[in-house]
Each structure stands twice: as C-alpha cells, then as structure tokens.
Write a protein that holds these residues in place. Structure first.
Motif, PDB file in Angstrom:
ATOM      1  N   LEU A 183      -0.239 -10.543  -9.652  1.00  0.00           N
ATOM      2  CA  LEU A 183      -0.245 -10.027  -9.115  1.00  0.00           C
ATOM      3  C   LEU A 183      -0.231 -10.283  -7.861  1.00  0.00           C
ATOM      4  N   TYR A 184      -0.548 -11.597  -7.168  1.00  0.00           N
ATOM      5  CA  TYR A 184      -0.869 -11.436  -5.718  1.00  0.00           C
ATOM      6  C   TYR A 184       0.981 -12.398  -5.844  1.00  0.00           C
ATOM      7  N   MET A 185       1.103 -12.753  -6.571  1.00  0.00           N
ATOM      8  CA  MET A 185       2.848 -12.953  -6.874  1.00  0.00           C
ATOM      9  C   MET A 185       4.384 -11.471  -6.914  1.00  0.00           C
ATOM     10  N   SER A 186       3.407 -10.514  -7.633  1.00  0.00           N
ATOM     11  CA  SER A 186       3.949 -10.072  -7.002  1.00  0.00           C
ATOM     12  C   SER A 186       4.446  -9.306  -6.034  1.00  0.00           C
ATOM     13  N   THR A 187       2.921  -8.563  -5.437  1.00  0.00           N
ATOM     14  CA  THR A 187       3.146  -8.742  -3.866  1.00  0.00           C
ATOM     15  C   THR A 187       3.494  -9.157  -3.442  1.00  0.00           C
ATOM     16  N   THR A 188       3.355 -10.456  -3.020  1.00  0.00           N
ATOM     17  CA  THR A 188       4.670 -11.890  -2.264  1.00  0.00           C
ATOM     18  C   THR A 188       5.818 -11.624  -2.986  1.00  0.00           C
ATOM     19  N   ALA A 189       6.361 -11.216  -4.068  1.00  0.00           N
ATOM     20  CA  ALA A 189       7.943 -10.923  -4.120  1.00  0.00           C
ATOM     21  C   ALA A 189       7.869  -9.770  -3.233  1.00  0.00           C
ATOM     22  N   ASP A 190       7.517  -8.536  -3.883  1.00  0.00           N
ATOM     23  CA  ASP A 190       8.451  -7.819  -2.559  1.00  0.00           C
ATOM     24  C   ASP A 190       8.368  -7.670  -1.168  1.00  0.00           C
ATOM     25  N   VAL A 191       7.926  -9.118  -1.068  1.00  0.00           N
ATOM     26  CA  VAL A 191       8.006  -9.154   1.055  1.00  0.00           C
ATOM     27  C   VAL A 191       8.871 -10.575   0.821  1.00  0.00           C
ATOM     28  N   THR A 192       9.150 -11.375   0.847  1.00  0.00           N
ATOM     29  CA  THR A 192       9.734 -11.905   0.517  1.00  0.00           C
ATOM     30  C   THR A 192      11.538 -11.426  -0.274  1.00  0.00           C
ATOM     31  N   GLY A 193      11.245 -10.916  -1.082  1.00  0.00           N
ATOM     32  CA  GLY A 193      12.094 -10.408  -1.789  1.00  0.00           C
ATOM     33  C   GLY A 193      13.253  -8.796  -0.783  1.00  0.00           C
ATOM     34  N   SER A 194      12.229  -8.456   0.079  1.00  0.00           N
ATOM     35  CA  SER A 194      13.234  -7.649   1.121  1.00  0.00           C
ATOM     36  C   SER A 194      13.106  -7.536   2.492  1.00  0.00           C
ATOM     37  N   GLU A 195      13.649  -8.839   2.816  1.00  0.00           N
ATOM     38  CA  GLU A 195      12.894  -9.142   4.148  1.00  0.00           C
ATOM     39  C   GLU A 195      14.604  -8.362   4.986  1.00  0.00           C
ATOM     40  N   GLY A 196      13.605  -7.878   5.819  1.00  0.00           N
ATOM     41  CA  GLY A 196      14.216  -6.501   6.717  1.00  0.00           C
ATOM     42  C   GLY A 196      13.615  -5.699   6.282  1.00  0.00           C
ATOM     43  N   PHE A 197      13.378  -4.898   5.242  1.00  0.00           N
ATOM     44  CA  PHE A 197      13.020  -3.705   4.272  1.00  0.00           C
ATOM     45  C   PHE A 197      11.910  -3.095   4.625  1.00  0.00           C
ATOM     46  N   ILE A 198      10.739  -4.407   3.976  1.00  0.00           N
ATOM     47  CA  ILE A 198       9.683  -4.190   3.824  1.00  0.00           C
ATOM     48  C   ILE A 198       9.001  -5.156   4.579  1.00  0.00           C
ATOM     49  N   ASN A 199       7.860  -4.652   4.498  1.00  0.00           N
ATOM     50  CA  ASN A 199       6.588  -6.316   5.816  1.00  0.00           C
ATOM     51  C   ASN A 199       4.966  -6.047   5.020  1.00  0.00           C
ATOM     52  N   GLY A 200       5.266  -4.992   4.641  1.00  0.00           N
ATOM     53  CA  GLY A 200       3.772  -5.678   2.827  1.00  0.00           C
ATOM     54  C   GLY A 200       3.328  -4.625   1.633  1.00  0.00           C
ATOM     55  N   SER A 201       2.586  -5.001   1.165  1.00  0.00           N
ATOM     56  CA  SER A 201       2.694  -4.808  -0.199  1.00  0.00           C
ATOM     57  C   SER A 201       1.399  -4.804  -0.638  1.00  0.00           C
ATOM     58  N   ALA A 202       1.100  -3.890  -1.929  1.00  0.00           N
ATOM     59  CA  ALA A 202      -0.724  -4.017  -2.172  1.00  0.00           C
ATOM     60  C   ALA A 202      -1.112  -3.123  -3.123  1.00  0.00           C
ATOM     61  N   ILE A 203      -1.329  -3.010  -4.154  1.00  0.00           N
ATOM     62  CA  ILE A 203      -2.138  -2.207  -4.612  1.00  0.00           C
ATOM     63  C   ILE A 203      -3.577  -2.555  -5.109  1.00  0.00           C
ATOM     64  N   PHE A 204      -3.790  -1.074  -5.138  1.00  0.00           N
ATOM     65  CA  PHE A 204      -5.288  -0.674  -4.727  1.00  0.00           C
ATOM     66  C   PHE A 204      -5.806  -0.014  -5.387  1.00  0.00           C
ATOM     67  N   PHE A 205      -7.049  -0.807  -6.199  1.00  0.00           N
ATOM     68  CA  PHE A 205      -7.656  -0.359  -7.851  1.00  0.00           C
ATOM     69  C   PHE A 205      -9.072   0.434  -7.378  1.00  0.00           C
ATOM     70  N   ASP A 206      -9.342   1.582  -7.873  1.00  0.00           N
ATOM     71  CA  ASP A 206     -10.225   2.438  -7.625  1.00  0.00           C
ATOM     72  C   ASP A 206     -11.778   1.633  -7.827  1.00  0.00           C
ATOM     73  N   ASN A 207     -13.042   2.679  -7.612  1.00  0.00           N
ATOM     74  CA  ASN A 207     -13.860   1.969  -7.991  1.00  0.00           C
ATOM     75  C   ASN A 207     -14.179   1.870  -9.690  1.00  0.00           C
ATOM     76  N   ASN A 208     -14.455   0.820  -9.856  1.00  0.00           N
ATOM     77  CA  ASN A 208     -14.396   0.381 -11.348  1.00  0.00           C
ATOM     78  C   ASN A 208     -13.797   0.869 -11.954  1.00  0.00           C
ATOM     79  N   CYS A 209     -12.290   0.445 -12.067  1.00  0.00           N
ATOM     80  CA  CYS A 209     -10.890   0.488 -12.549  1.00  0.00           C
ATOM     81  C   CYS A 209     -10.262  -0.507 -12.746  1.00  0.00           C
ATOM     82  N   PHE A 210     -10.971  -1.549 -13.161  1.00  0.00           N
ATOM     83  CA  PHE A 210     -10.134  -3.038 -12.749  1.00  0.00           C
ATOM     84  C   PHE A 210     -10.919  -3.723 -14.106  1.00  0.00           C
ATOM     85  N   TYR A 211     -10.398  -4.420 -14.915  1.00  0.00           N
ATOM     86  CA  TYR A 211     -10.771  -5.212 -16.285  1.00  0.00           C
ATOM     87  C   TYR A 211     -10.151  -6.317 -15.450  1.00  0.00           C
ATOM     88  N   PRO A 212     -11.167  -7.731 -15.170  1.00  0.00           N
ATOM     89  CA  PRO A 212     -10.782  -8.804 -14.743  1.00  0.00           C
ATOM     90  C   PRO A 212     -10.423  -9.772 -15.947  1.00  0.00           C
TER      91      PRO A 212
END
Length: 888
Positions: free
Chosen positions: A145-174
C-alpha cells in the motif's frame, strides 16, 4: 526619513535650542516641502499605476490564500479553509468523457480523475478476488500500500502531488501484524504519499528541489488521526462515500464488472482454452436515473492543515469489498464501501479560465470575466499558467485586424502589467473595411460556345457547364500552375531573415516553408493504408503493411503522456517493490510483505485498461525466470505445479467488444506465457532489454520516507525500520513510443485497431540481493485515432510525416493546427464571422483545383491591411490650394 525618525529629531531640536530648530526648519522647507507640493502642483496623484485595475474575484481568492497558513489553520473555522467549488471549472465528468472535448489546460485533472478510478478498480478487484481465509497472507500488505501510493506520485510528475487510500472504521484487516488474528480489524488505516520539498536534504548538495522525494504517513496514527470525524475539517472525500450503512442503496451505488481471465501454468500452454468469467463489484456507473452517481467525485479546494499545508483539490473514488470479510454466516455479507481513494493536486497548479462565459467556458466559473480584453478582441485561455493573472490572450474579433506594429494576439500578461494610459490607448484591433461576401453559388468556368453545340439534354448541359472538359483553358491553366513548382516558390512571402537556431540559413528556412507535394502524397499514402486495413483483411496482408512509419505518430509523446505515465506508475511500483521488499524480513510483530503473485499483476493491468477510455491494452512482461511469486497456503492449486519460479509471466489486459451482450464493452486478460510464440522474441522486448540489460547509470534515484504506526491502535507515528527507502527507476523519457501498428488477431478474441504502444522497463535486485538487473517491461496501448496530426511547417529535424502539407498562402498567412491566420500587416477579407481560413476548407478547395473543378482556392488568402478610414483637414486643403495658386 521616516515620520517616526523625523518626529524624534524635532523633539531633540526643542531640547538643544533655537539654533538647531532654525536649521532643521530650513532643512524641512528645502527638502520635504517640495516633495509634498510637486505632485499637487503638477496635477499628478499619489495613486499607483496599477490602481486603475478594479478589485475582482482573483483578488478575493488571493486574499484568502495568503491569510491561511500552517500556523493559524487549526484555529480557523472550516469555512475559511475552503474555497468555492466554482473556483475549479470544467472538471472532467465520467459520463461525458466520450462526448465532450477535454481541453489541454484540463489534462492534469483528467489524469487525476483516471488515476483515482484506476486505484479504486484495483483494490476492489483485489480484495474481492482474495477474500478467502487461505488468501489472507497474499493480500496487499503494508509496504504494498505504501509503495503503491508512492508510485502514484513519482510516476506522475507534473500531474499528481499526493495519493492516499483511507479505510473506514474497522474495515481494514492487517495481514502484516503477527500478533493479531487474521479476522481482526484495526480502527482506521490511511497511508498517504505527498511529494516533499527536498531542497534542504543533507544528500541534496545542490539545494535545488528534485521532485524525487516522497513523504508517506499513516493518517490514522498520531495527532489528527480520526479523519472520519466532522471536526477533521479536511475530509470532504470521506463524507462523499462513507460510512456506507444503507444496504438499500447498494444496487444504485455499486456496479458489477465482468472480466474474462485465462491462466497459464507452463510455457506455451493455457490451463483452459476458454476464458474464466470473474465478476466483482466496483465504483458506480452512471445510469438512467435522475440522481446520477458518478464513480469519481471532486472536492472543493481546501487547505490541508497540519499535513502538506497546501491548498489542494482531490479526486476521490470508492473501494468496494465484501463485509464482513471472514464470517461463518456468508449470507450476512454485502458489498460495502470500505475505503476511498484520493488523488491530490495543488490548487495553484490548476489553470483558471478568466474569459467571459461562452461556449466551452460554461458556468459555474468563479473567475469568468476577469480577463481585460477590449470589445474589438476575443479572449482565449492559455495552458500552464495555473492560478496567476495573465493566463489568456486577446485575438481580434471577426471583421478586425491587428495594428501593423503588433504581431499576433495581445498577451494577457502584457495587459495586466500595463498602465492606465497604455491600456486605454492600446490593445485594440482595427475594423476591416469593404469586407467580401462568399457567394452561395460558385461561378462556372466554361468557354462560350455556339447555341447549336450545346447538348440536347438538361443533364448533359449542366455537366458541361459545371465540369469543364480537359481541353478547357481554365483546366489547362490550373494544371500548369499546379505543376509549376518554380512559380509557386516565387510567390512565397519575402521577409527579413532572423535565424531561430544556430546554423539556420535563409535557404534552409525557405526550403522548410515550402509546400511539399511529395510530403503530401506520402501523407495520403499513409492515410490510405490506415483506412484500408481492418479486421477483415489484416490477416491476408504482409507484416510490413500492418505498420505505419514512425513519423506518422508525431506528437504522441505529448498527446498521450498521461497514458504513458500510467504504465510508468506501474513500472515505478515494481522497481520499488522488487528492490526493497524481502519476504524473509520481520520487524518484531511487524511482518514483511510477501512476494508478488499473479493476482496482483492481473489486477494492475486490468485497472489500467478499465480506468481510461483511451487505453486499449496494457501488459506486464517479465524476462525469463525473473518472476518468483509466493504460493498460497493451499499449494495444491494446479497453477503452482511447476513451483514458484516461472519461466515466463506476462499478464496482458485489453478491451473486448462482446457482440453477444448488446455491444457492451467487457474486459479480458490472459497470461502471454501460454502462447507458443515467446513474447521475449518480440522486437519491442528485445530492443528495450538490449538497451537496459547492463547499463543503469541513466536511472533516477527516488527516496521514500515511510512513517508507520507504532502499534496496532495507531498511538503514534514512528519511522519504518528501513528509513528512508531508495530505489532506481526510469523516467518518462526513458520509455519509448513505438511506431503505429495494427493489432490483428485471427481468433477475433482481441480488439483490432491501429494503436501506438508505450514501452518502459522496470528493474529489481537479483536473487542474492547484490546488484540491480533488468526484470521486464510494462506496456500500454492507445488508439491512434485519438492523435491529432500536425500539417504545419516544421524544422528539418522534426520527424513529422505530415509537416509542410497544409495549404495556406505563405505570403499573407501563417498556420495553426490547422488554420491559416493572417500575418502582421494583413487582414481577413470575408464577412463570415471568422478571422482565419479553416484547414478543411483549404484542403477541399485545393483538391477541386487539382481536379480541374470550379473552386475559390486562389481567393483564400489575406489581403494587405489598409487604413480604417480617411480623414480630411481643412487647414491642409487651404494651404495646398494657396501653394497651388501661387505655383501657377
């Protein structure tokens, strides 16, 4: 001298005596008084030269931007941390992408829209595909997940400045905590990557920002961790989709997508010859209801307080999963929005449109009407200006022309910097007198004949008058002009030569500006080959006829840059993952990510195709014996009979037109390892491998700074064990756009069309983790019909197969893509609500002239601009009369 210091000196004079008082009185009278009286006596006010510009909506937004900063944003109410929604106009809307024109100044927002949808498709497919308990360890982990959001930013220079995935309450299984049960959730989880300003990094000795450093924080840990609370102030993207607690809305807000998959477990053979149908729930699709639910929603511009501390705009899309994931009561599960994807861009990077409301600039637009074009001109927005004044130009209205001393449109930056006198007395166009009107009927060009020689029938008479014979003097004259190239060269424009680049001579410029009949014939041959090749006859054509010359795709690097960066994003992710993840690493109760598996990469290429209408196909092709994956817990799966090291692995997805389902577009994917002809023998794979197999010096180094939660509850943020993470990856320029190719498939299972393919490599560590090695390539294919050709003049070094083929009159006009506008000192002569000659009209009239038909090609040229009107002077007339009288 400031008033404070002057007052202090006067008080000292009272103390020290009358002599000093008198001297300072003289000083004030001699120096200060003239400065005060001069503007009054000369009639000049103390007003600035720019005070004549009225306060407008740009000033309103600018005042709001400068009054909010990272120090006071927490004390501001939510309303002061947001801007009106209309400050971002012409936002891309999913259900209008195929029927509306996306202007170049909105290409950033379109890529932002598509990338949010891309990540939503991927995680929705992944979490529903790997929803069994035995797949728990193979699901994307924390570094994925960390590297996926990183690639969104580094691979889209000039287009994207930030990327995230936000989970809802008690919806993420680590799956990365060894102390938690597999069916245990954490309260919240929200990794977000943001492009960091690394000018003061210790390793950046040049002290210049590189755009290669990314901060990654878990927004659900530490301070301001509850982004689901209304008090968070920056969570507009959350309230758009979550909490999803209304099962009655599932049929309206979730959509079922069907993909066909074909796997291979050994080289040259598929497990099944048929595609396995796989359905999953994803983001909504617009329906026929009045309340349309779009898959991507936009936030208003907001200040990201305490995080990036920037004014940003986010595109958001939901992630769908079966919840609860692991339960003995399967009938209680339902598809639910469990997370939201956000892709961010800085507000100041988005171009504003200051032109008046008109077609193409519809309401709502907060900045409409802030341009300062005169009534004799029209406003056109410019690209790349962002939130700044002057991002427009003023062109002459139909029926007007530019002054002889001004070449081209009036630039908005010049207007904004002008004084009041300069603005009132300049930036005007002059009216065109004696405009011509285009006749409704074309004149016939026939020689006069005797009445007895006319044909008997009316039809023959009409043809004889409308279409001259080959012996007609008009036809002979036209043919002579068309064949006489020297005559055409003699009528070219003559102007003072100014070299545009070192080594350019007048002869080179003259040759470049010529209309090239050979280039035009070559262009027609290219277009004929393109239009005559289709799915019905492509199998019978030789291989070379399924390609177009490389210069036929001139400009593809710019036009399809967003699609190419989609492939680059995946290449960056693979570089980061394959160079930093070790499946045998553990950090206390935190486990390292496992290796990639085939479901991961099938989901990635499917997301590339499903999220962008222009992308026809996408694939990831590993080199021989370079793909190693972790087997699932049930190792009896037939796909893992030959072990976890695959000789070939090449998941490829494409858009498939299923004629048996009412023409709806479906998506299919297959492993190219199942084909008997190896993809590593294809010219595009061999060429990329030979270039990058041993030389990695040109790769760029990227740095990621991951901050993870200190425990499963997210008490605080701590650095990851490996901090910072660095990896080498290619840039967009390291990839290559191949020459246009017709995708021919005898089985009729794939799409058949002309495409241009972008290929970019990715790299990883060898098995011993000692050095870098070439791992494979990522490809993306874009339909060639989306590319606009450029027929304008080009330099000799430009590889453009269509240059110098536009039919403009060079002496009086210059070319845009493709329109012929009048040069400086010339005016458009026709009264038809236009100010240029359209390229389509030029081509049609030129073809008529070449065929010997009646045409008006010779009239499609600008004429010399004359004075707008004549003025008489009685004094001059009287003096002239007296001189003439005495002269005689």
């Amino acid at each position: 001298m400031s008033p404070f210091r002057l007052g202090r000196r006067v008080s000292q004079m009272v103390i020290y005596g009358n002599e000093k008082m008198e001297s300072y009185h003289r000083y004030i009278f001699i120096t200060i008084l003239p400065v005060i009286l001069f503007p009054i006596l000369s009639g000049v006010t103390g007003r600035s030269v720019y005070n004549w510009i009225a306060y407008d909506s740009i000033d309103v937004v600018m005042d709001k931007l400068v009054t909010v900063n990272e120090e006071n944003c927490r004390s501001k109410p939510k309303e002061e941390l947001q801007l009106p929604a209309s400050t971002v106009s012409q936002r891309p809307v999913y259900n209008m992408l195929l029927t509306s024109v996306i202007f170049s100044n909105r290409s950033n927002l379109l890529h932002l829209h598509n990338m949010a949808l891309n990540r939503a498709f991927y995680f929705s497919y992944m979490y529903q595909k790997l929803n069994r308990s035995v797949d728990f360890s193979t699901q994307p982990g924390i570094m994925y997940l960390y590297m996926s959001t990183t690639a969104d930013v580094t691979g889209s220079e000039g287009f994207i400045n930030g990327s995230a995935i936000f989970f809802d309450n008690n919806c993420f299984y680590p799956n990365f905590y060894s102390l938690l049960d597999f069916n245990r959730t954490v309260p919240l989880f929200g990794p977000r990557a943001w492009r960091a300003d690394d000018y003061d990094e210790s390793t950046n000795w040049l002290r210049e920002p590189t755009n290669n450093t990314v901060d990654i924080h878990d927004y659900s840990a530490g301070e301001l961790s509850n982004y689901t609370s209304p008090d968070y102030k920056m969570n507009n993207w959350y309230s758009m989709w979550m909490p999803d607690l209304s099962p009655s809305q599932d049929s309206l807000r979730k959509f079922t997508y069907t993909v066909g998959l074909k796997y291979s477990n050994e080289t040259g053979k598929f497990i099944k010859d048929e595609f396995e149908s796989d359905a999953f729930f994803g983001p909504p699709q617009p329906g026929q209801n009045d309340d349309i639910s779009l898959p991507v929603e936009w936030t208003v511009p907001y200040f990201d307080c305490g995080r990036s501390n920037r004014w940003i705009v986010s595109a958001s899309s939901p992630v769908v999963e079966y919840m609860p994931r692991y339960s003995d009561f399967v009938q209680l599960r339902r598809p639910r929005f469990v997370a939201v994807i956000t892709q961010d861009i800085e507000f100041e990077r988005i171009d504003i449109n200051p032109c008046p409301v008109s077609e193409g600039n519809n309401d709502p637009n907060y900045f409409a009407g802030t341009a300062r074009c005169k009534p004799t001109t029209m406003c056109e927005p410019l690209q790349g200006w962002g939130f700044r004044r002057g991002g427009y130009q003023c062109v002459c209205q139909p029926g007007y022309y530019y002054p002889w001393w001004h070449d081209g449109p009036f630039q908005g930056l010049e207007i904004e910097q002008a004084t009041q006198d300069e603005y009132e007395n300049g930036f005007n166009c002059y009216p065109v007198d004696y405009q011509q009107v285009i006749p409704n009927e074309m004149p016939t060009w026939v020689t006069r004949r005797k009445r007895s020689t006319y044909p008997v029938t009316t039809k023959d008479r009409f043809l004889a008058e409308a279409v001259p014979s080959d012996s007609s003097p008009r036809v002979k004259l036209v043919a002579k002009r068309a064949l006489d190239q020297k005559d055409m060269k003699a009528r070219l424009r003559k102007r003072r030569f100014i070299a545009r680049y070192p080594g350019e001579t007048k002869k080179i410029r003259h040759k470049r500006d010529l209309f090239d009949q050979e280039m035009r014939q070559r262009m027609e041959n290219i277009l004929i080959r393109k239009y005559k090749t289709n799915g019905g006859n492509c199998a019978s054509k030789p291989a070379y006829q399924l390609f177009l010359p490389g210069d036929a795709a001139y400009g593809v690097e710019k036009a399809f840059e967003a699609q190419g960066r989609t492939a680059l994003r995946l290449a960056h992710f693979l570089c980061d993952f394959l160079q930093n993840v070790d499946e045998y690493e553990t950090f206390g109760n935190l486990k390292g990510d496992r290796r990639l598996n085939e479901t991961h990469l099938f989901g990635e290429v499917l997301a590339n195709v499903m999220s962008d209408f222009k992308v026809m196909g996408s694939g990831v092709f590993f080199d021989r014996y370079k793909f190693r994956m972790s087997p699932p817990l049930n190792n009896t799966d037939p796909r893992f009979i030959n072990g976890i090291t695959r000789e070939f692995f090449g998941p490829y997805a494409w858009k498939y037109k299923n004629v048996n389902s009412d023409g709806l577009s479906n998506y299919r994917a297959e492993d190219f390892a199942g084909h008997k002809d190896y993809y590593i023998d294809k010219y595009w794979f061999r060429r990329m491998k030979s270039r990058w197999q041993t030389n990695f010096s040109a790769l760029k180094k990227y740095t990621a700074k991951p901050m993870i939660r200190s425990d499963e509850n997210g008490t605080s943020l701590v650095r990851f064990e490996h901090y910072p993470l660095t990896y080498l990856a290619p840039t967009y320029e390291h990839g290559e756009w191949l020459r246009p190719e017709f995708k021919c498939d005898p089985t009729k299972l794939k799409y058949e069309d002309w495409v241009s393919t972008y290929v970019v490599p990715f790299f990883g560590r060898n098995d011993l983790k000692t050095h870098l090695e070439f791992k494979g390539v990522v490809t993306v294919e874009v339909k060639l019909d989306y590319l606009d050709i450029n027929q304008c003049p080009g330099e000799f070094f430009e590889a453009n197969g269509f240059k110098n083929t536009a039919r403009c009159n060079y002496q009086s006009s210059y070319r845009g893509s493709y329109k012929c506008e009048c040069r400086q000192g010339y005016e458009y002569p026709f009264n038809d609500l236009a100010w240029y000659f359209d390229g389509q009209t030029m081509e049609e009239e030129y073809d008529k002239m070449m065929r010997g038909e009646p045409n008006r090609y010779d009239t499609l040229k600008c004429r010399i601009a004359g004075a707008s009107s004549l003025y008489g002077s009685w004094l001059l007339v009287t003096v002239s009369a007296i001189i003439l009288m005495f002269w005689h």
